[in-house]
Design a protein around this motif. Structure first.
Motif, PDB file in Angstrom:
ATOM      1  N   ARG A 104       3.493   3.620   6.437  1.00 46.02           N
ATOM      2  CA  ARG A 104       3.804   2.438   6.947  1.00 46.02           C
ATOM      3  C   ARG A 104       1.892   1.867   6.438  1.00 46.02           C
ATOM      4  NH1 ARG A 104       6.362   0.397  11.604  1.00 46.02           N
ATOM      5  NH2 ARG A 104       4.711   1.903  12.573  1.00 46.02           N
ATOM      6  N   GLU A 105       0.890   2.138   6.985  1.00 45.15           N
ATOM      7  CA  GLU A 105      -0.465   1.990   6.247  1.00 45.15           C
ATOM      8  C   GLU A 105      -0.754   1.839   5.396  1.00 45.15           C
ATOM      9  OE1 GLU A 105      -4.683   1.579   8.753  1.00 45.15           O
ATOM     10  OE2 GLU A 105      -2.924   2.630   9.302  1.00 45.15           O
ATOM     11  N   ARG A 106      -0.505   2.787   4.862  1.00 46.08           N
ATOM     12  CA  ARG A 106      -1.212   3.639   3.348  1.00 46.08           C
ATOM     13  C   ARG A 106      -0.580   2.256   2.295  1.00 46.08           C
ATOM     14  NH1 ARG A 106      -4.262   6.939   1.523  1.00 46.08           N
ATOM     15  NH2 ARG A 106      -4.656   8.237   3.043  1.00 46.08           N
ATOM     16  N   ALA A 107       0.762   1.758   2.699  1.00 45.57           N
ATOM     17  CA  ALA A 107       2.049   1.040   1.904  1.00 45.57           C
ATOM     18  C   ALA A 107       1.080  -0.235   2.059  1.00 45.57           C
ATOM     19  CB  ALA A 107       3.098   1.385   2.285  1.00 45.57           C
ATOM     20  N   PHE A 108       1.139  -1.106   3.155  1.00 45.26           N
ATOM     21  CA  PHE A 108       0.430  -1.958   3.301  1.00 45.26           C
ATOM     22  C   PHE A 108      -0.649  -2.184   2.629  1.00 45.26           C
ATOM     23  CE2 PHE A 108      -2.345  -5.386   5.424  1.00 45.26           C
ATOM     24  CZ  PHE A 108      -1.766  -6.809   5.027  1.00 45.26           C
ATOM     25  N   LEU A 109      -1.676  -1.416   2.985  1.00 43.69           N
ATOM     26  CA  LEU A 109      -3.522  -1.266   1.952  1.00 43.69           C
ATOM     27  C   LEU A 109      -2.992  -1.047   0.802  1.00 43.69           C
ATOM     28  CD1 LEU A 109      -5.227   1.585   4.349  1.00 43.69           C
ATOM     29  CD2 LEU A 109      -5.543  -0.991   4.557  1.00 43.69           C
ATOM     30  N   ASP A 110      -2.000  -0.309  -0.163  1.00 45.04           N
ATOM     31  CA  ASP A 110      -1.872  -0.233  -1.313  1.00 45.04           C
ATOM     32  C   ASP A 110      -1.269  -1.441  -1.748  1.00 45.04           C
ATOM     33  OD1 ASP A 110      -2.927   2.134  -1.620  1.00 45.04           O
ATOM     34  OD2 ASP A 110      -0.023   2.669  -1.527  1.00 45.04           O
ATOM     35  N   GLU A 111      -0.512  -2.279  -1.345  1.00 41.37           N
ATOM     36  CA  GLU A 111      -0.293  -3.333  -2.045  1.00 41.37           C
ATOM     37  C   GLU A 111      -1.182  -4.822  -1.653  1.00 41.37           C
ATOM     38  OE1 GLU A 111       2.742  -6.669  -0.042  1.00 41.37           O
ATOM     39  OE2 GLU A 111       2.634  -5.509   1.464  1.00 41.37           O
ATOM     40  N   VAL A 112      -2.385  -5.130  -0.891  1.00 44.37           N
ATOM     41  CA  VAL A 112      -3.514  -5.520  -0.720  1.00 44.37           C
ATOM     42  C   VAL A 112      -3.852  -5.401  -2.100  1.00 44.37           C
ATOM     43  CG1 VAL A 112      -5.731  -6.102   0.469  1.00 44.37           C
ATOM     44  CG2 VAL A 112      -3.729  -5.890   2.108  1.00 44.37           C
ATOM     45  N   ALA A 113      -4.704  -3.614  -2.001  1.00 44.08           N
ATOM     46  CA  ALA A 113      -5.273  -3.602  -3.058  1.00 44.08           C
ATOM     47  C   ALA A 113      -4.432  -3.853  -4.920  1.00 44.08           C
ATOM     48  CB  ALA A 113      -5.354  -2.053  -3.253  1.00 44.08           C
ATOM     49  N   THR A 114      -3.205  -4.302  -5.052  1.00 46.75           N
ATOM     50  CA  THR A 114      -2.619  -3.776  -5.759  1.00 46.75           C
ATOM     51  C   THR A 114      -2.812  -5.666  -6.062  1.00 46.75           C
ATOM     52  OG1 THR A 114      -1.081  -2.576  -5.490  1.00 46.75           O
ATOM     53  CG2 THR A 114      -0.577  -4.588  -7.082  1.00 46.75           C
TER      54      THR A 114
ATOM     55  N   PRO B 193     -13.050  -6.089  -5.659  1.00 42.64           N
ATOM     56  CA  PRO B 193     -12.755  -4.907  -7.173  1.00 42.64           C
ATOM     57  C   PRO B 193     -12.573  -3.611  -6.719  1.00 42.64           C
ATOM     58  CG  PRO B 193     -13.852  -6.899  -7.998  1.00 42.64           C
ATOM     59  CD  PRO B 193     -13.151  -6.778  -6.218  1.00 42.64           C
ATOM     60  N   GLN B 194     -13.757  -3.357  -6.047  1.00 47.30           N
ATOM     61  CA  GLN B 194     -14.135  -1.616  -6.333  1.00 47.30           C
ATOM     62  C   GLN B 194     -13.364  -0.907  -4.960  1.00 47.30           C
ATOM     63  OE1 GLN B 194     -17.743  -2.513  -3.686  1.00 47.30           O
ATOM     64  NE2 GLN B 194     -17.508  -0.868  -2.068  1.00 47.30           N
ATOM     65  N   GLY B 195     -12.188  -1.389  -4.360  1.00 43.98           N
ATOM     66  CA  GLY B 195     -10.843  -0.819  -3.144  1.00 43.98           C
ATOM     67  C   GLY B 195     -12.203  -0.327  -1.974  1.00 43.98           C
ATOM     68  N   TYR B 196     -10.783   0.047  -0.865  1.00 44.40           N
ATOM     69  CA  TYR B 196     -11.228   0.841  -0.493  1.00 44.40           C
ATOM     70  C   TYR B 196     -10.348   1.665   0.083  1.00 44.40           C
ATOM     71  CZ  TYR B 196     -10.312   1.919   5.099  1.00 44.40           C
ATOM     72  OH  TYR B 196     -10.811   2.511   5.979  1.00 44.40           O
TER      73      TYR B 196
END
Length: 328
Positions: free
Chosen positions: A165-175, A153-156
């Motif tokens: 593209r990497e940031r989009a994947f990280l955002d998807e995981v966080a979502t 929950p704290q996120g990264y």
């Protein structure tokens, strides 16, 4: 163990019906998902066989005649440990059991032994999903500490330059983690031997996974807590992964050896082994909580985790592998 058997001769021959750039549905926005699906993406057609230990040497010999050993495997193979995330109601588990055409899993995966793992070790955060008959895997490599933060929950928040593209994947995981309230659920571990195709079979990869085990607590991947066997020790799983069609020699060999074609999930095996519907009430804190705290300026180095008592007095892994295998 919940399985659906078919004889080896009935192996389907159709290849993937989606491309690397094909749209996939997620809780993230469509535009973001289309971008993320091209980040470290693998689209494959997969089938699995159940292999008695008595036939393992015969299979190794057959594969050696047609394929090369994976560069990371060598003659002895290597260990894999994964931490799977799911909802309180085990949504991902039930999507698999019910055979949904679109389903997915979120996991953190470590290649190597528990002794190799530190807070700064490279691991993979992966979304593995099934779209109709195609298995798609997207992943990003991160330090272990950051991977756990991303899936918490704290996120990264990535430091330094990050591609879109990497940031989009990280955002998807966080979502996924935030909207579905995902939490660590079980670990899986096994020893893998791997082969890769040659010549006309360059897109072929076959793995033999043995000594399947896991636990439903102490989720730190370097914990010394005992694991429970999730598949009888005399059985292994042979996974055939192809870009398009499975070569005829593979299905012919499987039929000749009378192997069973199975629908089996290592994650589901762990969930079922621990009766997590409902979830165990015996969860105890572990080293993951310490790892998620703000890191000091100096390197953490080796993390010491106090072992917890085994979940059950029987069915525990009796020969854990903790050294001597390569990482990747």
């Amino acid at each position: 163990m919940r399985r659906l058997y078919r004889r080896a001769a009935e192996t389907p021959g159709a290849g993937p019906d989606a491309t690397d750039d094909g749209p996939v549905a997620t809780v993230a926005s469509t535009a973001r998902t289309d971008t993320a699906s091209r980040l470290h993406a693998f689209n494959r057609f997969e089938i699995k066989y159940l292999v008695p230990q008595t036939q393992a040497d015969e299979i190794r010999a057959e594969l050696g005649r047609h394929m090369d050993e994976d560069a990371y495997s060598g003659a002895s193979g290597y260990p894999i440990t994964s931490l799977y995330y799911d909802t309180r109601g085990l949504r991902f588990y039930w999507e698999k059991i019910e055979g949904l055409r679109f389903r997915r899993k979120l996991r953190v995966r470590h290649y190597g032994t528990a002794d190799d793992l530190t807070a700064d070790s490279t691991v993979f955060v992966e979304i593995k999903q099934r779209v109709n008959r195609v298995t798609q895997k997207r992943r990003v490599c991160l330090p272990y500490r950051d991977a756990l933060r991303l899936c918490s929950p704290q996120g990264y928040a990535p430091v330094g330059g990050t591609s879109s593209r990497e940031r989009a994947f990280l955002d998807e995981v966080a979502t996924l983690v935030g909207e579905l309230e995902l939490r660590p659920t079980v670990t899986t571990a096994y020893h893998r031997e791997a082969w890769v195709g040659r010549e006309a079979d360059l897109g072929l990869r076959i793995t033999l996974d043995s000594r399947l085990r896991g636990r439903d607590r102490d989720f730190h991947l370097s914990s010394e807590s005992l694991n429970r066997l999730t598949l009888p020790p005399g059985l292994s799983i042979l996974e055939v992964k192809a870009d398009e069609r499975v070569p005829a020699w593979v299905t012919d060999a499987a039929a000749r050896m009378d192997l069973d074609l199975v629908r089996i999930s290592k994650y589901c095996q762990s969930v079922q082994a621990f009766g997590l519907a409902p979830r165990s009430l015996m969860h105890v804190p572990d080293g993951v909580d310490d790892l998620l705290r703000p890191a000091p300026d100096e390197a953490l180095g080796r993390l010491h985790v106090t072992p917890a008592r085994p979940t059950t007095p029987t069915g525990v892994d009796d020969a854990p592998t903790r050294q001597g295998a390569p990482t990747r």
